[in-house]
Design an enzyme around this catalytic site. Structure first.
Site, PDB file in Angstrom:
ATOM      1  N   CYS A 257     -42.099  73.913  48.419  1.00 35.10           N
ATOM      2  CA  CYS A 257     -42.878  73.675  49.637  1.00 35.10           C
ATOM      3  C   CYS A 257     -44.341  74.049  49.439  1.00 35.10           C
ATOM      4  O   CYS A 257     -45.247  73.291  49.806  1.00 35.10           O
ATOM      5  CB  CYS A 257     -42.295  74.477  50.796  1.00 35.10           C
ATOM      6  SG  CYS A 257     -40.713  73.872  51.408  1.00 35.10           S
TER       7      CYS A 257
ATOM      8  N   TYR B  79     -40.703  81.470  62.192  1.00 34.20           N
ATOM      9  CA  TYR B  79     -40.307  80.712  61.011  1.00 34.20           C
ATOM     10  C   TYR B  79     -40.931  79.317  61.061  1.00 34.20           C
ATOM     11  O   TYR B  79     -40.249  78.303  61.177  1.00 34.20           O
ATOM     12  CB  TYR B  79     -38.781  80.642  60.950  1.00 34.20           C
ATOM     13  CG  TYR B  79     -38.218  80.033  59.689  1.00 34.20           C
ATOM     14  CD1 TYR B  79     -38.715  80.379  58.434  1.00 34.20           C
ATOM     15  CD2 TYR B  79     -37.172  79.126  59.749  1.00 34.20           C
ATOM     16  CE1 TYR B  79     -38.198  79.829  57.290  1.00 34.20           C
ATOM     17  CE2 TYR B  79     -36.634  78.570  58.604  1.00 34.20           C
ATOM     18  CZ  TYR B  79     -37.158  78.923  57.369  1.00 34.20           C
ATOM     19  OH  TYR B  79     -36.636  78.367  56.234  1.00 34.20           O
TER      20      TYR B  79
ATOM     21  N   LEU C  64     -40.478  75.157  78.710  1.00 36.77           N
ATOM     22  CA  LEU C  64     -39.239  74.957  77.978  1.00 36.77           C
ATOM     23  C   LEU C  64     -39.545  75.088  76.490  1.00 36.77           C
ATOM     24  O   LEU C  64     -40.380  74.364  75.954  1.00 36.77           O
ATOM     25  CB  LEU C  64     -38.640  73.572  78.252  1.00 36.77           C
ATOM     26  CG  LEU C  64     -37.405  73.200  77.419  1.00 36.77           C
ATOM     27  CD1 LEU C  64     -36.242  74.142  77.710  1.00 36.77           C
ATOM     28  CD2 LEU C  64     -37.011  71.744  77.650  1.00 36.77           C
TER      29      LEU C  64
ATOM     30  N   GLY D 205     -37.116  83.773  69.330  1.00 40.74           N
ATOM     31  CA  GLY D 205     -37.752  84.109  70.596  1.00 40.74           C
ATOM     32  C   GLY D 205     -39.204  84.524  70.525  1.00 40.74           C
ATOM     33  O   GLY D 205     -39.753  85.011  71.512  1.00 40.74           O
TER      34      GLY D 205
END
Length: 440
Positions: A405, A172, A208, A215
């Site tokens: 957008c 996303y 990290l 995911g």
């Protein structure tokens, strides 16, 4: 009453005809009576802006602005038929639209609006808008950002809803296209791989993933680059999906995820690399310094930080940027509560003064335009499914959000950059001099 209604119809025709002269759009306006009025010379009527209720005009007069337009579109008092909001927006010149208030005859408009002011009826938006009050109905303290509430409002509408328009990796954020013909699926995996290469990931390193989403990047980095990944998110829905994916791929020994704010992470050792992909928009201006200081704290000296974020254009006066504009305030209410857009100049400046050396900055504006346009197309194609999942109001709002957008990125009023920085240390950076190595 009949005379008032007739006067509204006559006034609407007059206003629409006058606007059509200035706008010269290739679509039509449909009145609440069913009458269709072209909004430009030789304009087609296959896509129509429908004014379903005359009270909508009164609301726009009394409270003009983008917020009211979003409310009217959500309730259906104004809607688009025959296409998506983006397809409708592609039918007019946005330069003309932006300057329309300066071009119209304000006296004519004011005179013709009088009949609409006699109608006092309104409709309100339901739970598709963010409620700025707490459980007891008290106004939330503006000084205390409720980041988890913000994230839950946006992301916890259901993974199946996002699956209607995202790629199988559930990425996303802006894709990175090799060319205009590449599929969204290939452009997103290309982006995931590019991030790993920009971070120079190697087997055995620790990454990290801040705001790890569903995911996608965590799994890609572990599978293809042999790194150990720890990811954090504030969305329970995303965490459940990502953990199921990790188990399905057999990556439990290389990826751990948790529901936690990255600022609350306690570590025994630092990471070789940190990634942040379009989570920064949620952080808020007041927290920018702390964000970069946290990135520095979490990285080893010489470690690389990847930062992808949508930004606003910089103004002529350095540092003069208001946290909220009409557009960001509207998006904050209906789509992204708490969102505030940086500028690329502020990003680079803040990194430099807070312990980083900026190594690389790349503009992906047109890539995000293509990405949001594709999300709009996919969501529109599965509109009925979306309505069944999240309701009519929220579906309408997401479609107009994607249109806003896509046109913003197309015009350059919104931009997006990938920035790579290194936690500053004395001596050589250790980065190859040939930037082209990232793309080979």
């Amino acid at each position: 009453m009949t005379q008032t209604i007739d006067r509204r119809v006559t006034a609407a025709r007059c206003i629409a005809s006058h606007i059509a002269e200035q706008l010269q759009a290739d679509l039509s306006l449909q009145l609440w009576t069913g009458e269709v009025i072209p909004l430009g010379p030789n304009a087609r009527d296959d896509i129509r802006i429908v004014l379903a209720d005359p009270s909508a005009v009164r609301r726009l007069v009394l409270k003009p602005g983008l917020m009211t337009l979003f409310e009217l579109y959500a309730t259906g008092d104004v809607r688009i038929e025959g296409g998506s909001p983006l397809e409708a927006a592609d039918r007019w010149d946005h330069g003309r639209a932006v300057h329309l208030p300066k071009r119209v005859n304000k006296g004519l408009i004011a005179r013709e609006l009088i009949p609409f002011l006699l109608d006092g009826s309104t409709r309100t938006v339901g739970d598709a808008a963010y409620d700025p009050t707490g459980e007891a109905g008290q106004r939330r303290d503006k000084s205390a950002r409720k980041d988890k509430d913000f994230i839950s409002f946006h992301y916890d509408v259901g993974n199946d809803f996002y699956g209607l328009f995202l790629d199988p990796e559930m990425v996303y954020s802006s894709a990175c296209y090799a060319d205009a013909d590449q599929s969204l699926e290939d452009a997103q995996t290309r982006k995931l791989d590019l991030i790993c290469r920009k971070l120079r990931l190697k087997p055995g390193q620790k990454l990290l993933d801040v705001g790890c989403g569903w995911g996608g990047l965590s799994c890609w980095a572990a599978r293809h680059y042999g790194v150990t990944v720890h990811g954090v998110t504030l969305s329970e829905e995303q965490l459940a999906f990502a953990n199921a994916k990790i188990a399905r791929l057999g990556l439990q020994d290389r990826i751990t995820l948790e529901l936690k704010d990255y600022r609350d992470l306690e570590m025994t050792e630092q990471f070789d690399a940190v990634s942040q992909v379009e989570m920064f928009e949620h952080v808020g201006f007041a927290n920018h310094d702390r964000h970069f200081l946290e990135m520095r704290r979490l990285l080893k000296p010489g470690g690389l930080y990847f930062h992808q974020a949508s930004v606003r254009r910089g103004g002529r006066v350095a540092g003069n940027i208001t946290p909220q504009t009409n557009a960001t305030r509207t998006i904050g209410r209906f789509i992204f509560p708490g969102g505030e857009l940086d500028t690329i100049g502020m990003t680079v400046t803040n990194m430099g003064r807070l312990g980083f050396e900026v190594l690389d900055v790349e503009d992906l504006r047109e890539h995000f335009q293509a990405t949001t346009a594709e999300w709009s197309r996919r969501l529109m194609a599965r509109r009925d499914e979306a309505v069944a999942m999240v309701g009519e109001e929220r579906t309408r709002l997401w479609l107009i959000f994607f249109a806003m957008c896509a046109k913003g990125f197309e015009r350059g009023s919104i931009l997006v950059y990938q920035t790579v920085a290194q936690r500053r240390r004395a001596g050589p950076s250790g980065i190859p001099m040939d930037r082209g190595s990232l793309y080979r």
